[in-house]
Design a protein around this motif. Structure first.
Motif, PDB file in Angstrom:
ATOM      1  N   GLY A 196       0.706  -1.197  -0.059  1.00  0.00           N
ATOM      2  CA  GLY A 196       0.030  -0.114   0.135  1.00  0.00           C
ATOM      3  C   GLY A 196       0.850   1.246   0.109  1.00  0.00           C
ATOM      4  O   GLY A 196       0.633   2.217  -0.699  1.00  0.00           O
ATOM      5  N   GLY A 197       1.781   1.145   0.644  1.00  0.00           N
ATOM      6  CA  GLY A 197       2.804   2.367   0.735  1.00  0.00           C
ATOM      7  C   GLY A 197       3.508   2.761  -0.329  1.00  0.00           C
ATOM      8  O   GLY A 197       3.467   3.859  -0.694  1.00  0.00           O
ATOM      9  N   VAL A 198       3.947   1.507  -1.118  1.00  0.00           N
ATOM     10  CA  VAL A 198       4.333   1.835  -2.635  1.00  0.00           C
ATOM     11  C   VAL A 198       3.748   2.355  -3.606  1.00  0.00           C
ATOM     12  O   VAL A 198       3.809   3.383  -4.137  1.00  0.00           O
ATOM     13  CB  VAL A 198       5.076   0.516  -2.929  1.00  0.00           C
ATOM     14  N   ALA A 199       2.350   1.996  -3.440  1.00  0.00           N
ATOM     15  CA  ALA A 199       1.337   2.512  -4.292  1.00  0.00           C
ATOM     16  C   ALA A 199       1.172   4.047  -3.919  1.00  0.00           C
ATOM     17  O   ALA A 199       1.016   4.745  -4.920  1.00  0.00           O
ATOM     18  CB  ALA A 199      -0.043   1.885  -4.252  1.00  0.00           C
ATOM     19  N   MET A 200       1.011   4.537  -2.653  1.00  0.00           N
ATOM     20  CA  MET A 200       0.802   5.862  -2.492  1.00  0.00           C
ATOM     21  C   MET A 200       2.030   6.653  -2.863  1.00  0.00           C
ATOM     22  O   MET A 200       1.851   7.843  -3.379  1.00  0.00           O
ATOM     23  CB  MET A 200       0.562   6.094  -0.687  1.00  0.00           C
ATOM     24  N   ALA A 201       3.222   5.983  -2.654  1.00  0.00           N
ATOM     25  CA  ALA A 201       4.250   6.733  -2.859  1.00  0.00           C
ATOM     26  C   ALA A 201       4.730   7.070  -4.479  1.00  0.00           C
ATOM     27  O   ALA A 201       5.133   8.143  -4.887  1.00  0.00           O
ATOM     28  CB  ALA A 201       5.689   6.071  -2.386  1.00  0.00           C
ATOM     29  N   GLU A 202       4.359   5.929  -5.076  1.00  0.00           N
ATOM     30  CA  GLU A 202       4.221   5.970  -6.716  1.00  0.00           C
ATOM     31  C   GLU A 202       3.427   7.002  -7.201  1.00  0.00           C
ATOM     32  O   GLU A 202       3.673   8.156  -8.037  1.00  0.00           O
ATOM     33  CB  GLU A 202       4.069   4.851  -7.440  1.00  0.00           C
ATOM     34  N   GLY A 203       2.038   7.304  -6.360  1.00  0.00           N
ATOM     35  CA  GLY A 203       1.146   8.502  -6.813  1.00  0.00           C
ATOM     36  C   GLY A 203       1.964   9.868  -6.548  1.00  0.00           C
ATOM     37  O   GLY A 203       1.653  10.857  -7.288  1.00  0.00           O
ATOM     38  N   CYS A 204       2.421   9.843  -5.265  1.00  0.00           N
ATOM     39  CA  CYS A 204       3.281  11.155  -5.050  1.00  0.00           C
ATOM     40  C   CYS A 204       4.241  11.484  -5.997  1.00  0.00           C
ATOM     41  O   CYS A 204       4.647  12.576  -6.666  1.00  0.00           O
ATOM     42  CB  CYS A 204       3.679  11.110  -3.727  1.00  0.00           C
ATOM     43  N   ALA A 205       5.283  10.561  -6.303  1.00  0.00           N
ATOM     44  CA  ALA A 205       6.104  10.647  -7.261  1.00  0.00           C
ATOM     45  C   ALA A 205       5.928  11.175  -8.781  1.00  0.00           C
ATOM     46  O   ALA A 205       6.438  11.954  -9.195  1.00  0.00           O
ATOM     47  CB  ALA A 205       7.102   9.314  -7.495  1.00  0.00           C
TER      48      ALA A 205
END
Length: 244
Positions: A196-205
């Protein structure tokens, strides 16, 4: 608590403050379009992210997401004597506490609240920016209203868990477990949490406009993907596997 562990705790807390200050200072040079611009006097024109921008939404949501990872890591530390698991838990708690300090520091710098009562989790995020729904994990019920500026787009409904977040029942199970059972459950919960954290961080990136925040988000993606591979190996060693 030993003197060594106490010293590490003070060091981690101090590092979080220092890093938050350094990254927050760097974020002051970001304008809304992600680049510095000069006014008539030649000074950098600073425009803080808006309340419902991806930059602010990610900082608020990921600070909450990271807090649970820290909590789970402290729980398992006291439920097992296995040094590889305890070492991993310490690294995750230390890293995510530091990153949380950065995110909260940016919100302070931007003059924005750390909690917005009418903001559903993930409302800042363009679902297309994070890839398929499968990569997001279970996000509960979704609201598909149209909007702009990340506030009225695809979002979880109020009260829903963010992707990868453990439920209260799962946290209670972890706290009641010990030994191998605690190790396996922690590795499974943290793998879900990292997905979940990776998906969120990819969104911010992809969506955030503050360069320092985009860089931090990309670093989260790379580090947590590496930790997921390590946790998959650790689960195999214990005759288990990631969930789902």
């Amino acid at each position: 608590m030993t003197r060594s562990r106490t010293n590490r705790t003070y060091w981690a807390a101090g590092t979080a403050v220092v890093l938050a200050s350094l990254f927050a200072a760097g974020a002051t040079f970001a304008t809304a379009d992600g680049s510095g611009s000069a006014d008539a006097g030649g000074s950098a024109a600073v425009r803080a992210p808006s309340l419902y921008s991806p930059d602010a939404g990610f900082a608020r949501d990921m600070a909450v997401h990271h807090q649970q990872a820290v909590e789970m890591s402290f729980i398992v530390r006291d439920r097992t004597q296995d040094e590889p698991v305890r070492s991993l838990a310490y690294d995750i708690a230390n890293t995510q506490a530091n990153q949380r300090g950065m995110l909260l520091g940016w919100l302070d710098l931007w003059g924005l609240p750390k909690v917005v009562a009418d903001e559903p989790p993930m409302s800042w995020m363009d679902m297309g920016a994070a890839g398929s729904m499968e990569s997001m994990g279970s996000m509960g019920s979704m609201d598909h209203s149209d909007g702009h500026d990340g506030h009225d787009g695809h979002a979880t409904k109020p009260g829903a868990l963010m992707p990868g977040m453990a439920t209260k029942e799962e946290l209670d199970r972890l706290g009641a477990s010990s030994g191998r059972d605690a190790e396996v459950l922690y590795l499974q919960l943290m793998t879900d949490h990292h997905k979940g954290g990776v998906a969120m961080a990819e969104g911010c990136a992809k969506q955030c406009r503050t360069p320092a925040e985009r860089a931090l988000a990309q670093g989260m993606v790379e580090a947590q993907q590496s930790e997921m591979k390590l946790m998959a190996d650790m689960l195999r060693q214990r005759g288990a596997a990631p969930r789902g």
